[in-house]
Design a protein around this motif. Structure first.
Motif, PDB file in Angstrom:
ATOM      1  N   GLU B  86      27.290  22.652  11.738  1.00  0.00           N
ATOM      2  CA  GLU B  86      26.113  21.813  11.605  1.00  0.00           C
ATOM      3  C   GLU B  86      26.287  20.474  12.291  1.00  0.00           C
ATOM      4  OE1 GLU B  86      24.787  23.414   7.274  1.00  0.00           O
ATOM      5  OE2 GLU B  86      24.273  21.366   7.864  1.00  0.00           O
ATOM      6  N   SER B  87      27.495  20.203  12.728  1.00  0.00           N
ATOM      7  CA  SER B  87      27.749  18.885  13.299  1.00  0.00           C
ATOM      8  C   SER B  87      27.017  18.717  14.621  1.00  0.00           C
ATOM      9  CB  SER B  87      29.253  18.713  13.514  1.00  0.00           C
ATOM     10  OG  SER B  87      29.482  17.830  14.556  1.00  0.00           O
ATOM     11  N   GLY B  88      26.272  17.655  14.717  1.00  0.00           N
ATOM     12  CA  GLY B  88      25.529  17.387  15.948  1.00  0.00           C
ATOM     13  C   GLY B  88      26.465  17.246  17.127  1.00  0.00           C
ATOM     14  N   TYR B  89      27.700  16.836  16.820  1.00  0.00           N
ATOM     15  CA  TYR B  89      28.652  16.637  17.900  1.00  0.00           C
ATOM     16  C   TYR B  89      29.069  17.973  18.499  1.00  0.00           C
ATOM     17  CZ  TYR B  89      33.065  15.591  20.130  1.00  0.00           C
ATOM     18  OH  TYR B  89      34.091  15.497  21.017  1.00  0.00           O
ATOM     19  N   VAL B  90      29.417  18.914  17.659  1.00  0.00           N
ATOM     20  CA  VAL B  90      29.839  20.215  18.175  1.00  0.00           C
ATOM     21  C   VAL B  90      28.714  20.852  18.978  1.00  0.00           C
ATOM     22  CG1 VAL B  90      30.527  22.544  17.554  1.00  0.00           C
ATOM     23  CG2 VAL B  90      31.476  20.617  16.320  1.00  0.00           C
ATOM     24  N   ARG B  91      27.492  20.682  18.463  1.00  0.00           N
ATOM     25  CA  ARG B  91      26.363  21.270  19.192  1.00  0.00           C
ATOM     26  C   ARG B  91      26.188  20.589  20.540  1.00  0.00           C
ATOM     27  NH1 ARG B  91      22.056  21.491  14.230  1.00  0.00           N
ATOM     28  NH2 ARG B  91      23.083  23.170  13.070  1.00  0.00           N
ATOM     29  N   ARG B  92      26.374  19.263  20.531  1.00  0.00           N
ATOM     30  CA  ARG B  92      26.222  18.550  21.790  1.00  0.00           C
ATOM     31  C   ARG B  92      27.286  18.984  22.787  1.00  0.00           C
ATOM     32  NH1 ARG B  92      23.610  13.891  24.446  1.00  0.00           N
ATOM     33  NH2 ARG B  92      24.532  14.324  26.465  1.00  0.00           N
ATOM     34  N   VAL B  93      28.503  19.199  22.296  1.00  0.00           N
ATOM     35  CA  VAL B  93      29.570  19.660  23.180  1.00  0.00           C
ATOM     36  C   VAL B  93      29.246  21.040  23.723  1.00  0.00           C
ATOM     37  CG1 VAL B  93      31.974  20.372  23.292  1.00  0.00           C
ATOM     38  CG2 VAL B  93      31.385  18.256  22.172  1.00  0.00           C
ATOM     39  N   ALA B  94      28.665  21.890  22.855  1.00  0.00           N
ATOM     40  CA  ALA B  94      28.283  23.224  23.331  1.00  0.00           C
ATOM     41  C   ALA B  94      27.249  23.106  24.449  1.00  0.00           C
ATOM     42  CB  ALA B  94      27.728  24.042  22.172  1.00  0.00           C
ATOM     43  N   PHE B  95      26.302  22.212  24.264  1.00  0.00           N
ATOM     44  CA  PHE B  95      25.296  22.012  25.298  1.00  0.00           C
ATOM     45  C   PHE B  95      25.938  21.526  26.585  1.00  0.00           C
ATOM     46  CE2 PHE B  95      21.220  21.131  27.040  1.00  0.00           C
ATOM     47  CZ  PHE B  95      21.371  19.977  27.782  1.00  0.00           C
ATOM     48  N   ASP B  96      26.809  20.508  26.472  1.00  0.00           N
ATOM     49  CA  ASP B  96      27.476  19.988  27.665  1.00  0.00           C
ATOM     50  C   ASP B  96      28.253  21.091  28.363  1.00  0.00           C
ATOM     51  OD1 ASP B  96      28.259  16.756  26.186  1.00  0.00           O
ATOM     52  OD2 ASP B  96      26.516  17.445  27.318  1.00  0.00           O
ATOM     53  N   THR B  97      28.890  21.955  27.565  1.00  0.00           N
ATOM     54  CA  THR B  97      29.655  23.041  28.188  1.00  0.00           C
ATOM     55  C   THR B  97      28.737  23.983  28.943  1.00  0.00           C
ATOM     56  OG1 THR B  97      31.107  22.893  26.276  1.00  0.00           O
ATOM     57  CG2 THR B  97      31.452  24.733  27.758  1.00  0.00           C
ATOM     58  N   LEU B  98      27.585  24.253  28.372  1.00  0.00           N
ATOM     59  CA  LEU B  98      26.630  25.109  29.084  1.00  0.00           C
ATOM     60  C   LEU B  98      26.223  24.470  30.407  1.00  0.00           C
ATOM     61  CD1 LEU B  98      24.374  26.399  26.210  1.00  0.00           C
ATOM     62  CD2 LEU B  98      25.601  27.804  27.849  1.00  0.00           C
ATOM     63  N   ILE B  99      25.997  23.172  30.379  1.00  0.00           N
ATOM     64  CA  ILE B  99      25.655  22.474  31.624  1.00  0.00           C
ATOM     65  C   ILE B  99      26.767  22.661  32.651  1.00  0.00           C
ATOM     66  CG2 ILE B  99      25.286  20.205  32.634  1.00  0.00           C
ATOM     67  CD1 ILE B  99      22.925  20.866  31.168  1.00  0.00           C
ATOM     68  N   TYR B 100      28.002  22.454  32.193  1.00  0.00           N
ATOM     69  CA  TYR B 100      29.117  22.603  33.121  1.00  0.00           C
ATOM     70  C   TYR B 100      29.240  24.035  33.621  1.00  0.00           C
ATOM     71  CZ  TYR B 100      31.117  17.972  32.510  1.00  0.00           C
ATOM     72  OH  TYR B 100      31.339  16.629  32.534  1.00  0.00           O
ATOM     73  N   MET B 101      28.954  24.990  32.749  1.00  0.00           N
ATOM     74  CA  MET B 101      29.028  26.383  33.180  1.00  0.00           C
ATOM     75  C   MET B 101      28.020  26.632  34.298  1.00  0.00           C
ATOM     76  SD  MET B 101      29.594  27.888  29.363  1.00  0.00           S
ATOM     77  CE  MET B 101      28.848  29.473  29.483  1.00  0.00           C
ATOM     78  N   LEU B 226       9.862  19.701  22.856  1.00  0.00           N
ATOM     79  CA  LEU B 226      11.179  19.763  22.228  1.00  0.00           C
ATOM     80  C   LEU B 226      11.753  18.357  22.143  1.00  0.00           C
ATOM     81  CD1 LEU B 226      12.670  22.731  24.257  1.00  0.00           C
ATOM     82  CD2 LEU B 226      11.965  22.802  21.881  1.00  0.00           C
ATOM     83  N   PRO B 227      11.715  17.744  20.986  1.00  0.00           N
ATOM     84  CA  PRO B 227      12.293  16.399  20.897  1.00  0.00           C
ATOM     85  C   PRO B 227      13.806  16.456  21.060  1.00  0.00           C
ATOM     86  CG  PRO B 227      11.679  17.208  18.735  1.00  0.00           C
ATOM     87  CD  PRO B 227      11.220  18.236  19.698  1.00  0.00           C
ATOM     88  N   GLN B 228      14.357  15.382  21.574  1.00  0.00           N
ATOM     89  CA  GLN B 228      15.788  15.414  21.872  1.00  0.00           C
ATOM     90  C   GLN B 228      16.649  15.192  20.641  1.00  0.00           C
ATOM     91  OE1 GLN B 228      13.737  13.248  23.549  1.00  0.00           O
ATOM     92  NE2 GLN B 228      13.932  13.633  25.750  1.00  0.00           N
ATOM     93  N   LEU B 229      16.068  14.511  19.637  1.00  0.00           N
ATOM     94  CA  LEU B 229      16.865  14.200  18.453  1.00  0.00           C
ATOM     95  C   LEU B 229      16.135  14.653  17.200  1.00  0.00           C
ATOM     96  CD1 LEU B 229      17.758  10.503  19.260  1.00  0.00           C
ATOM     97  CD2 LEU B 229      19.325  12.419  19.364  1.00  0.00           C
ATOM     98  N   THR B 230      16.915  15.004  16.212  1.00  0.00           N
ATOM     99  CA  THR B 230      16.279  15.295  14.925  1.00  0.00           C
ATOM    100  C   THR B 230      15.993  13.984  14.208  1.00  0.00           C
ATOM    101  OG1 THR B 230      18.360  15.309  13.747  1.00  0.00           O
ATOM    102  CG2 THR B 230      17.669  17.379  14.736  1.00  0.00           C
ATOM    103  N   ASP B 231      15.392  14.081  13.041  1.00  0.00           N
ATOM    104  CA  ASP B 231      15.101  12.854  12.306  1.00  0.00           C
ATOM    105  C   ASP B 231      16.360  12.148  11.859  1.00  0.00           C
ATOM    106  OD1 ASP B 231      12.209  14.319  10.720  1.00  0.00           O
ATOM    107  OD2 ASP B 231      12.402  13.068  12.505  1.00  0.00           O
ATOM    108  N   ALA B 232      17.423  12.884  11.696  1.00  0.00           N
ATOM    109  CA  ALA B 232      18.675  12.249  11.283  1.00  0.00           C
ATOM    110  C   ALA B 232      19.467  11.749  12.474  1.00  0.00           C
ATOM    111  CB  ALA B 232      19.501  13.248  10.479  1.00  0.00           C
ATOM    112  N   GLY B 233      18.843  11.781  13.646  1.00  0.00           N
ATOM    113  CA  GLY B 233      19.539  11.272  14.812  1.00  0.00           C
ATOM    114  C   GLY B 233      20.488  12.269  15.445  1.00  0.00           C
ATOM    115  N   ALA B 234      20.510  13.480  14.902  1.00  0.00           N
ATOM    116  CA  ALA B 234      21.449  14.463  15.463  1.00  0.00           C
ATOM    117  C   ALA B 234      20.815  15.196  16.627  1.00  0.00           C
ATOM    118  CB  ALA B 234      21.872  15.446  14.374  1.00  0.00           C
ATOM    119  N   PHE B 235      21.624  15.887  17.330  1.00  0.00           N
ATOM    120  CA  PHE B 235      21.220  16.596  18.532  1.00  0.00           C
ATOM    121  C   PHE B 235      20.352  17.801  18.166  1.00  0.00           C
ATOM    122  CE2 PHE B 235      21.591  18.301  22.627  1.00  0.00           C
ATOM    123  CZ  PHE B 235      21.912  19.636  22.518  1.00  0.00           C
ATOM    124  N   ASN B 236      19.267  17.961  18.908  1.00  0.00           N
ATOM    125  CA  ASN B 236      18.339  19.040  18.609  1.00  0.00           C
ATOM    126  C   ASN B 236      18.842  20.359  19.183  1.00  0.00           C
ATOM    127  OD1 ASN B 236      16.229  20.722  18.128  1.00  0.00           O
ATOM    128  ND2 ASN B 236      14.729  19.591  19.340  1.00  0.00           N
TER     129      ASN B 236
END
Lengths: 330, 513, 397
Positions: B86-101, B226-236
């Motif tokens: 659930e961590s917004g950070y892990v999700r963000r890293v997953a997204f960044d990895t997809l970009i790099y892929m 698609l908003p970029q952030l959730t209401d809690a400021g985490a990555f969408n």
């Protein structure tokens, strides 16, 4: 005074002002260009012999500047208002600093060749290029790890109360400071020595033979490894003094290698990569082009102009000004 | 090779070993390239002689898994990450990895398939991002919907790739690298200074195009934003899925291109451009197409990136990013799509892990151990080296703590369960001062020296080198994780090129001169 | 065959290592609603560029941040761990890092981001997650002022913004130095461009002739620009963030016999590195060693950082930590020993006041914006012995 004579005086002043400005920019260009030429020589020579673009060369230059800085610190010149009183020792110190940085960068160049390029001598052409990129990164960030990202100021201005900057030779209204004369002259001397070495000695001949056709040279009994090492020694040994000369006038930082390498590289390409007089000429031309575009066109976009000029060269005259068109023998 | 199996040109019978071949191959032994020997014949023995036993069976089974199965597994793993974490950070890293892929896939087309050293690749990425920021924002008050702007930008990327590839018409390898490098510099100059082009604010200059004033649109499909952030400021999380879908599309498309005539033409161009030319292939067009494809993929990636970050900044598209993507491609194996994807995952995860000293420590020791095992196998030598290093460590630690209290007064950076062991094993002075550069240079010199000696001398020299490595890692490199990351990238590039240019999954290439 | 095996092993090893590391980081998205005991170790994250072109700035700030966290936590009775994230001057990396710290429930406040671009990119996310972010150096005016503020109410800064420095310097030039012609130089990055624009605007409004030049951020040999400086120009303004470059520029002005003196902004404020006599420097504070109560702080910092010199980016970082800790302590007190929601910290930040502020005087926030109250700039002239003499404490809006 009549209006006519006032106008005449004004235009005379303006004209001489413009002339002064032009002269000053030319000197700026020569100073910049000398450094670029020394860097370009390293690129050109290595390319000539190995057909390799040594991207790490800019970082070798940066290391040279830092070696110089370290020497000056060690010799006790802390830069906080210290002055070395007798002029004689200033020259001596500069000479020693140049020599030590020369030795240091030559050693570094040899190490790079031995470990990053020699194993790839027979690999596809792309391999040593990528290896060079890796080495460049490695050196730049290793320096940052060890010494931090702060700028290092030689504070040469502190020597003899700025004698190196304020005294000099006068050409018309423009004063050419001592330090710039030293830089331009030393660069020329080094280039002259190099040229003599390459054209008049046997090793130089071996270098030229190897750059022309490596296999044939090997078959003629030339020790290719020796020649290549020698080339790297020469090229990197020039990068060291270039770094010192630059840092005497402007602060050194760990990121300066990339940009300077790019510029030196541009100079080598403009002059014709693989050609030694080409590198010298290209360096000076690039330095002047930079000074003139900044001075007369726009300081903001001068980089753009330089790059466009370069791309133009690559498209319409890839062999540069002095190089020969590349004929591949099948 | 397993890749042959995936080439429909190869019918099944050719890939199965002929009866008696294994024995013949074993008798022949694995051969290496040499002057005067035909390459295919030389490699044939090695090709047929796989490994026996359980390991061999596993390998054979793995090799027979079709490519789309691997892709499905990867997609499943990535799709489940947001569920598992659930961590917004892990999700963000997953997204960044997809970009790099995605970026790695695009670069693979140019470098791996076309064999062209494109040093301006990131400029296409930047062009895609900037184009999106200009076409879907209040910067010029153009708000094209995503479904219109994205294909437009992909086409733009392809066209620009074509234009930049034009110099390749006349220039070969090195010169092309130079031109692309300068194009990259040109791009950087324009984006950094473009806030005043004849009075028009084109690229926002060094501040980029972002923020409230520019108001870059988030992605919107069929009116659904698609908003970029959730209401809690985490990555969408939605952005991960968008990136995943794009990745699958690009992967499949490139797979089909690779299997087509163009793909085969690219391979022959890469192997021997001169021969390809003599065979009548339009190599210039092929080079242009490689450039174009790579650029299009990069531009597409740029749009997703710009929409998530709600803006573009010139600082993103600089040289370190280029080196990072190159490291991914080289590590994974240029020419192999699965390889570069793997390389992207490994490098990006590694870089993220290296941010935290505690986690970086695990990676360091795991990698060193794995390296030792790979080189020395499970043998006496391995035991000697490991035992020797551990003993040496304790000995040095004890001696120095007796000699000087300050020498062991420091503590390991970060947390984690290894710190206790490290504190007792590695000498950790409270401040290193001038010893830091000295020990670092000594380590580099020692490692390089190791490559020149062999035999038992090497084993003997390995022990103090390993300990010195641990010392430098704990004291110098972990203290500053940031330059350490890039040092490792540079080291990866060099060592790969020297030791294993094919990377993990790439093919070994031999240049025929 | 062997390749696949290696590949799988490598992948497994990396995934295991990564999972081990993320096990700590991964937590519920409702991290902001977890209550924290003030007796436990809480965390403060610092977003700053540690590598790249601005690495010198981030590293200086980090050394002060580390020192401040070490010494101040005892003073406030807190246990705080400092986490540092390298933004590399890249806004998207800053966003990634922000996500990391948002997801960590123990993070109660953020130091920085140091650069205005990073603030713009992360303020939204940090605000929604309830994290106060106090910056020691993000001076873009639009972040807290204007119709479309680029930052959120959770953003605070302890130094005055660019639109105070620019006019302050320009008005000093006009009123006290009586300039007629000024050359304004920027180095193509947000700080100097913003400052140069601001100064040029004010000067033009007063009818002074200005000439605008621009150098690449990597340039350190300014000779061609110096040559362009007219012989009758009075001042050259060069807002660089690197004192050695200001030093070089001023020296080159002397070298080429120009009458103009160099005037630089707070980025060049460094008595050890920039000391060409006759030059002017503006800064948001007087040199901190002028205040006797800072003596111990400076001595302690220098003991931890033996070879470093006092710069201008570091002390505001100390101040930011002080502000943040102050706010955390107040939130703890208000919650009777626990912080129920990290949003509570944001509410407390504006209420704090600090006596013996490291930058001189005392510190409060302005009531209207999240900027310092009565932020002003001080102008110094470098004397012949290299020391900085305060020549204008009165002009400043």
């Amino acid at each position: 005074m009549s209006t006519l004579s006032v106008l005449f005086d004004a235009s005379h002043v303006l004209a001489s002002q413009r002339w002064d400005e032009f002269l000053q920019q030319t000197i700026n260009g020569l100073t910049l260009g000398s450094v670029y030429a020394l860097i370009a020589l390293g690129y050109s020579m290595v390319y000539g012999v190995l057909k390799l673009l040594n991207f790490a060369h800019g970082d070798v230059y940066m290391v040279g500047a830092f070696i110089g800085f370290g020497m000056i610190q060690w010799l006790g010149f802390r830069g906080a208002g210290d002055t070395w009183a007798p002029v004689v020792s200033t020259w001596f110190v500069l000479l020693v600093v140049l020599a030590v940085s020369m030795a240091g960068t030559a050693g570094l160049g040899v190490a790079i060749e031995r470990f990053a390029y020699r194993p790839l001598r027979d690999a596809p052409r792309i391999a040593p290029l990528i290896s060079a990129l890796g080495v460049s990164f490695f050196i730049a960030y290793s320096m940052q790890l060890m010494f931090g990202s702060q700028q290092r100021d030689y504070n040469a201005f502190g020597i003899d109360n700025g004698k190196l900057f304020l005294d000099g030779v006068d050409i018309g209204n423009v004063r050419v400071p001592l330090l710039r004369i030293i830089i331009i002259v030393s660069a020329f001397v080094l280039m002259l020595l190099l040229w003599l070495l390459v054209t008049r000695t046997r090793t130089g001949k071996a270098m030229r033979a190897t750059s022309f056709d490596r296999e044939a040279a090997a078959m003629m009994g030339i020790d290719i490894d020796r020649v290549i090492v020698f080339t790297f020694v020469l090229g990197s040994a020039l990068a060291g003094p270039a770094g010192v000369m630059f840092a005497l006038r402007a602060p050194a930082s760990v990121t300066m290698g990339f940009v300077a390498g790019l510029k030196g590289f541009t100079a080598a390409v403009i002059g014709g990569i693989g050609s030694i007089p080409g590198a010298m000429g290209g360096g000076l031309i690039l330095g002047m082009a930079e000074a003139y575009t900044q001075g007369y066109i726009s300081s903001k976009w001068s980089d753009l102009f330089v790059f466009v000029i370069l791309i133009g060269f690559m498209l319409f005259r890839p062999q540069g000004l002095f190089g020969k068109a590349d004929i591949r023998k099948v | 090779m397993s890749d042959d199996r995936l080439d429909p040109y190869d019918s099944g019978s050719l890939s199965a070993p002929l009866p008696g071949a294994a024995e013949a191959a074993a008798a022949e032994g694995a051969t290496s390239p040499a002057v005067g020997r035909d390459e295919w014949v030389a490699r044939h023995g090695a090709n047929l002689a796989g490994r026996g036993g359980i390991v061999g069976t596993i390998q054979a089974r793995l090799a027979s898994v079709p490519w789309w199965a691997w892709l499905a597994v990867l997609v499943a793993i990535v799709a489940l990450i947001p569920v598992g974490f659930e961590s917004g950070y892990v999700r963000r890293v997953a997204f960044d990895t997809l970009i790099y892929m995605l970026l790695a896939l695009g670069l693979n087309v140019v470098v791996g398939w076309g064999g062209l050293l494109d040093l301006g690749y990131i400029a296409f990425y930047g062009i895609g991002a900037y184009a999106y920021a200009m076409l879907s924002s209040s910067h010029f008050d153009v708000h094209l919907p995503s479904l219109v702007s994205i294909p437009l930008i992909v086409a733009l990327g392809a066209v620009v790739g074509l234009l930049i590839g034009l110099p390749s018409w006349r220039l070969s390898g090195d010169y092309l690298a130079i031109v692309t490098l300068f194009f990259f510099q040109l791009f950087i100059t324009i984006t950094t200074n473009g806030d005043d082009v004849f009075g028009i604010d084109l690229t926002g200059g060094s501040n980029g195009i972002s923020g409230v004033a520019a108001s870059v649109d988030p992605l919107s499909f069929f009116g659904w934003e698609l908003p970029q952030l959730t209401d809690a400021g985490a990555f969408n999380v939605a952005y991960i899925y968008v990136a995943l879908v794009v990745f699958v599309i690009v992967f499949v498309a490139l797979r089909f291109v690779n299997l087509s005539r163009t793909g085969r033409a690219w391979r022959s161009l890469r192997e021997d451009p001169l021969a390809a030319e003599m065979m009548g292939m339009p190599i210039n067009w092929l080079k242009l197409m490689a450039f174009s494809f790579g650029a299009a993929v990069a531009a597409l990636t740029g749009t997703i990136f710009a929409s998530l970050n709600a803006g573009v900044f010139p600082n993103t598209f600089q040289f370190p990013l280029l080196i990072t993507v190159y490291a991914m491609v080289i590590l994974g194996g240029a020419g192999s799509m699965g390889g570069v994807v793997l390389g992207a995952i490994i490098v990006n995860v590694l870089l993220e892990v290296l941010r935290e000293p505690g986690d970086a420590r695990y990676v360091f020791y795991v990698v060193v151990l794995a390296g030792l095992v790979a080189v020395l196998r499970f043998s006496v030598r391995l035991v000697v080296v490991l035992g020797g290093t551990i003993l040496l460590g304790f000995a040095v630690h004890v001696i120095t703590s007796v000699v000087s209290d300050r020498a062991v007064a420091g503590s390991p950076a970060g947390g984690g369960f290894l710190t206790g062991a490290v504190d007792r094993w590695v000498v950790l002075p409270d401040s290193l001062g001038a010893w830091a550069p000295i020990s670092y240079v000594a380590l580099v010199a020692a490692v390089l020296l190791l490559t020149t000696i062999s035999g038992w001398w090497r084993i003997a020299a390995l022990v103090p080198t390993l300990y010195l490595g641990a010392f430098v890692w704990e004291n110098v490199m972990l203290a500053k994780p940031e330059p350490t990351r890039y040092i490792l990238l540079g080291a990866i590039l060099v060592t790969l090129m020297v030791a294993r240019p094919a990377g993990i999954l790439g093919e070994r290439r031999v240049e025929i001169v | 065959m062997r390749r696949r095996w290696l590949a799988v092993t490598a992948l497994v090893a990396i995934v295991v290592a990564a999972l081990a590391s993320t096990a700590g980081a991964g937590s519920s998205a409702t991290a902001s609603s977890q209550a924290l005991s003030c007796k436990s170790t809480m965390k403060v994250a610092f977003l700053t560029p540690l590598t790249g072109d601005a690495g010198f700035l981030g590293n200086e700030q980090l050394s002060w941040a580390k020192y401040a966290v070490k010494t101040l936590q005892k003073q406030y009775g807190l246990k705080i761990q400092l986490l540092a994230g390298d933004t590399q001057l890249s806004a998207d990396l800053a966003s990634s890092l922000a996500q990391k710290y948002i997801a960590d429930p123990k993070v109660v406040g953020v130091l920085g981001p140091s650069t205005s671009g990073a603030v713009q990119a992360t303020s939204q996310a940090l605000f929604r997650a309830g994290l106060a972010h106090v910056s020691p150096s993000a001076t873009r005016t639009a972040l807290t002022k204007g119709n479309e503020k680029q930052a959120t109410p959770a953003f605070f800064r302890v130094v005055p913004d660019d639109d105070i420095q620019g006019p302050a310097d320009a008005l000093y030039m006009v009123d006290k130095l009586k300039v007629k012609k000024v050359v304004v130089v920027d180095s193509q990055e947000p700080y100097s461009v913003g400052l140069a624009n601001s100064i040029e605007r004010t000067l033009k409004a007063k009818g002074i002739t200005t000439q605008r030049e621009s150098v690449n951020v990597n340039t350190s040999d300014f000779s061609p620009i110096v040559t362009k400086v007219p012989g009758d120009a009075d001042i050259v303004f060069f807002g660089t963030q690197q004192p050695p470059k200001a030093q070089t520029f001023a020296q080159q002005l002397l070298e080429q016999g120009k009458k103009a003196k160099l005037f630089s902004g707070d980025g060049a404020n460094d008595p050890d590195k920039f000391k060409v006599p006759g030059s002017y420097v503006s800064n948001f504070a007087a040199p901190i060693n002028l205040f006797p109560y800072n003596k111990n702080i400076i001595a302690g910092w220098q003991k931890d950082n033996p070879n470093a010199t006092l710069g201008s980016f570091g002390p505001p970082t100390y101040g930011s930590v002080q502000v943040l800790f102050n706010a955390i302590k107040r939130a703890c007190d208000a919650g009777n020993g626990t912080i129920k929601n990290r949003r509570d910290v944001i509410k407390q930040v504006k209420k704090i006041s600090v006596k013996n502020w490291i930058l001189g005087g005392s510190f409060r926030f302005s009531t209207k914006t999240n900027d310092p109250l009565n932020g002003r700039f001080y102008i110094f002239q470098i004397q012949s012995n290299g020391s900085y003499k305060l020549v204008d404490p009165t002009i400043g809006s």
